[in-house]
Scaffold this active site. Structure first.
Site, PDB file in Angstrom:
ATOM      1  N   TYR A 103       0.813  -1.212   0.000  1.00  0.00           N
ATOM      2  CA  TYR A 103       0.000   0.000   0.000  1.00  0.00           C
ATOM      3  C   TYR A 103       0.851   1.269   0.000  1.00  0.00           C
ATOM      4  CZ  TYR A 103      -4.715  -1.953   0.325  1.00  0.00           C
ATOM      5  OH  TYR A 103      -5.908  -2.568   0.043  1.00  0.00           O
ATOM      6  N   GLU A 155       1.818   6.443  -7.039  1.00  0.00           N
ATOM      7  CA  GLU A 155       0.739   7.288  -7.543  1.00  0.00           C
ATOM      8  C   GLU A 155       1.068   8.767  -7.345  1.00  0.00           C
ATOM      9  OE1 GLU A 155      -3.016   6.073  -5.864  1.00  0.00           O
ATOM     10  OE2 GLU A 155      -2.514   3.959  -6.105  1.00  0.00           O
TER      11      GLU A 155
END
Length: 232
Positions: free
Chosen positions: A155, A162
């Site tokens: 994660y 991102e």
């Protein structure tokens, strides 16, 4: 970030819906597995004339955008997911793909691209295999453990990737005024896509910790003393 919906028990689903969900999860599983294969072979084989994005773009476009169906799944209650959370989780990735990687030359050149793709593909292979086997009532404990353990590293890696892609694209978007609307115009409206991207980046600060801690709560609930509980 990624959607964390859970399938209802198969006995509560009609045969058609259950079959559709199995097909959807298996299709996503094979798509993301192929992307992971592309990513690994790209770096194992050494430098190539075609950049990474040029190779993986079709697969990422198809299978990441197909995840928008999970919003429909949540909205129609065929999976017990929070609709708003699912919207944000799916939207964040679709935005990176369609709003950053496709329209800008700087997004795909970011060092965040391989990080995001690696985290996405491993996470999704595990996640969709988990969902498919859950629908069949055959989830092994090892898969439960992988799903609720690998996220601890994946994660943050995915979010970092991102954000790096978003950061790499925002300067280009600002300089070119991409997808922006300035006054005066017939609509009498103004919109800055540059500031919109900056706003999305800011949203990661309050939202990511909540999603990350939610996964830890799920881990404590589903992994206990070396035995897995059947996911409902």
């Amino acid at each position: 970030m990624t959607s964390e919906s859970k399938c209802k028990p198969s006995r509560e689903l009609s045969g058609v819906i259950r079959g559709y969900l199995i097909f959807y999860n298996l299709a996503q599983l094979f798509g993301w597995a192929y992307l992971l294969f592309q990513l690994i072979t790209y770096y194992v084989a050494g430098p190539k004339e075609v950049p990474l994005w040029g190779i993986v773009k079709p697969i990422v476009m198809i299978f990441q955008n197909a995840a928008a169906l999970e919003i429909v799944h949540a909205a129609t209650n065929i999976v017990p997911s929070n609709v708003l959370i699912t919207v944000f989780q799916v939207f964040s990735r679709v935005l990176v793909v369609c709003g950053v990687l496709l329209p800008t030359p700087t997004g795909p050149d970011s060092s965040g691209l391989p990080l995001a793709l690696l985290a996405w593909s491993i996470t999704e292979v595990i996640r969709y295999l988990y969902y498919a086997l859950n629908l069949l009532g055959a989830v092994p404990y090892l898969l439960v453990w992988c799903r609720y353990t690998f996220f601890i590293a994946l994660y943050p890696i995915g979010v970092m990737g991102e954000l790096l892609c978003l950061h790499a694209a925002q300067a280009y978007v600002g300089s070119k005024k991409l997808w922006s609307l300035e006054m005066p115009n017939k609509l009498n409206l103004t919109f800055s896509y540059h500031y919109f991207l900056l706003f999305i980046m800011f949203l990661y600060i309050p939202l990511f910790p909540q999603l990350y801690l939610h996964m830890f709560a799920q881990r404590r609930k589903l992994i206990s003393g070396g035995t897995s509980k059947k996911v409902q």
